[in-house]
Design an enzyme around this catalytic site. Structure first.
Site, short mmCIF file in Angstrom:
data_model
loop_
_atom_site.label_atom_id
_atom_site.label_comp_id
_atom_site.label_asym_id
_atom_site.label_seq_id
_atom_site.Cartn_x
_atom_site.Cartn_y
_atom_site.Cartn_z
N CYS A 1 0.45 3.74 3.34
CA CYS A 1 1.00 3.15 4.66
C CYS A 1 2.20 4.18 4.75
O CYS A 1 2.96 4.57 3.94
CB CYS A 1 0.91 1.82 4.79
SG CYS A 1 -0.43 0.88 5.25
N HIS B 1 -4.00 1.12 8.07
CA HIS B 1 -4.42 0.54 6.72
C HIS B 1 -6.00 0.08 6.92
O HIS B 1 -6.94 0.11 6.14
CB HIS B 1 -3.81 -0.39 6.43
CG HIS B 1 -4.07 -0.88 5.04
ND1 HIS B 1 -3.67 -0.24 3.75
CD2 HIS B 1 -4.79 -1.98 4.48
CE1 HIS B 1 -4.07 -0.92 2.85
NE2 HIS B 1 -4.73 -1.81 3.08
N HIS C 1 -6.65 1.87 1.72
CA HIS C 1 -6.18 2.73 2.77
C HIS C 1 -7.16 3.95 2.80
O HIS C 1 -7.62 4.44 1.99
CB HIS C 1 -4.86 3.06 2.37
CG HIS C 1 -4.28 3.70 3.83
ND1 HIS C 1 -3.29 3.01 4.35
CD2 HIS C 1 -4.53 4.76 4.48
CE1 HIS C 1 -2.85 3.74 5.58
NE2 HIS C 1 -3.78 4.75 5.66
N CYS D 1 0.85 -1.20 0.04
CA CYS D 1 0.12 -0.13 0.17
C CYS D 1 0.89 1.26 0.07
O CYS D 1 1.77 1.49 0.97
CB CYS D 1 -0.95 -0.05 1.31
SG CYS D 1 -1.79 1.77 1.36
N GLN E 1 -9.65 12.56 -1.44
CA GLN E 1 -8.89 13.45 -2.59
C GLN E 1 -9.50 14.87 -2.32
O GLN E 1 -10.32 15.14 -1.94
CB GLN E 1 -8.75 12.86 -3.87
CG GLN E 1 -8.41 11.38 -4.15
CD GLN E 1 -8.49 11.00 -5.44
OE1 GLN E 1 -7.78 11.88 -6.36
NE2 GLN E 1 -9.13 9.93 -5.91
N HIS F 1 -8.74 7.05 2.86
CA HIS F 1 -8.27 8.20 2.08
C HIS F 1 -9.27 8.76 1.55
O HIS F 1 -10.06 8.48 1.01
CB HIS F 1 -6.86 8.02 1.42
CG HIS F 1 -7.29 7.39 -0.22
ND1 HIS F 1 -7.75 5.96 -0.11
CD2 HIS F 1 -7.14 7.99 -1.42
CE1 HIS F 1 -7.75 5.79 -1.26
NE2 HIS F 1 -7.71 6.94 -2.24
N ASN G 1 -14.09 8.51 -1.49
CA ASN G 1 -14.90 7.23 -2.22
C ASN G 1 -14.41 6.32 -1.21
O ASN G 1 -13.21 5.78 -1.03
CB ASN G 1 -14.38 6.97 -3.59
CG ASN G 1 -14.67 8.14 -4.36
OD1 ASN G 1 -15.51 9.14 -4.43
ND2 ASN G 1 -13.76 8.24 -5.39
ZN LIG Z 1 -2.36 1.34 3.64
#
Ligand SMILES: [Zn+2]
Length: 362
Positions: free
Chosen positions: A74, A136, A187, A71, A191, A189, A176
């Protein structure tokens, strides 16, 4: 909150936002040997609808569903450098490696060659990735209220700074979640897009708001909010400064709008108390959504903010959260009517959706 700015190996900016001022220094170096960034993004305007379309051909090589041990979001560990050089972080923001819009993009001809009716321009904007936690396996809904509060400050910080970048006309923070909606990295997150134009949806909402104001002398969102709160059937959660409700003409099988009681153009305009209240209320809404089908609900959370320079007095900040999942394991596809004509057909009534959301423990 503590803010530390640094640079990645290819010159992209990375900013650490730590929950507390006592967080450790964030000065780890990016040891990767990355090729220099060469984003190639242009925008072209559809001559039939007047809508801009971004064409970012360099994005075809972007990272697609890597396994968890690869990932890129991470923290870095010994011998395994990621996008984040530090070994830990609270919230971190960095420029997208495969941006749809960027500050340094090549110049273009003013129109598509041979097509004088199709304006064209460099896709000059900005795209950033926001990691909400270094963990994560977590999701936004599992963050602590104080972490969500940090994220709100981060969105406000980025909205303010994006507004100073050449070309950026509208700032759009979004998240999303879930493979069902095409998330390529699991992970937690989101934008932030800094568009080089005002988006079609915002243009439409501003035109509608302008018409309503001219006719009634009041902002349409203020009237919607007052009516939703009075009727109550579609309200799913409310706080001191915000109300969350299923809109009366909801398009999606699950759709909630989270609206501040005070008209503000964007996130930076929120007071501390409004940000605190949002963090608490939004977590309640996400818990309701995950409880709906007893599974993590795939969703899109989209911030509607005023354009950077125009019509700021007409806009009313709000968050739209919606899901494509109509049962525990059935997706709503954007079929002929939705994709072809932008006419949504919803199988559930907004009142039923609200009832189901409220009926679950939050
Ligand atoms: Zn991750």
């Amino acid at each position: 909150m503590k803010r530390s700015v640094s640079q990645l190996a290819d010159g992209r900016e990375i900013i650490y936002f730590d929950d507390t001022p006592t967080a450790p220094a964030r000065n780890a170096k990016d040891t990767r040997d990355l090729p220099a960034q060469a984003p190639h993004s242009v925008i072209r305007r559809d001559p039939l609808t007047g809508e801009w379309v971004a064409i970012a051909s360099h994005r075809q090589t972007r990272t697609y569903k890597p396994p968890a041990d690869l990932c890129p979001l991470c923290p870095s560990s010994q011998g395994r450098p990621t996008e984040i050089p530090e070994s830990d972080y609270d919230v971190v923001v960095f420029e997208n490696r495969f941006p749809s819009f960027a500050q340094s993009v090549p110049d273009t001809t003013p129109t598509v060659p041979g097509m004088p009716m199709v304006p064209m321009a460099p896709g000059q904007g900005r795209c950033e990735v926001v990691c909400f936690t270094s963990d994560h396996g977590r999701s936004f809904g599992e963050l602590s209220p104080s972490r969500v509060r940090t994220v709100v400050d981060v969105w406000a910080d980025r909205t303010e700074e994006f507004g100073t970048f050449p070309g950026v006309q509208q700032v759009f923070p979004f998240e999303n979640r879930g493979e069902e909606i095409g998330v390529t990295l699991s992970h937690p997150h989101g934008q932030i897009y800094g568009y080089p134009f005002v988006t079609p949806k915002t243009e439409l909402m501003l035109a509608t708001a302008r018409g309503y104001l001219a006719e009634h002398g009041r902002p349409v969102m203020g009237d919607v909010l007052a009516a939703e709160r009075a009727v109550g059937t579609r309200v799913v959660a409310s706080g001191r400064y915000w109300t969350a409700f299923v809109p009366a003409a909801a398009r999606w099988p699950v759709e909630v709008h989270v609206v501040p009681h005070r008209q503000v153009p964007d996130l930076p305009a929120l007071t501390e108390a409004e940000r605190d209240d949002f963090a608490e209320l939004y977590l309640r809404v996400l818990h309701q959504m995950d409880a709906l089908y007893s599974r993590p609900l795939p969703y899109i959370a989209a911030w509607h903010q005023a354009p950077v320079r125009t019509a700021r007095e007409l806009a009313w900040l709000h968050l739209e959260v919606f899901s494509v999942l109509r049962t525990r394991d059935k997706l709503k596809y954007l079929a002929g009517s939705e994709s072809g004509m932008a006419v949504w057909i919803n199988d559930a009534t907004p009142e039923q959706i609200a009832e189901r959301l409220r009926g679950n423990p939050s």
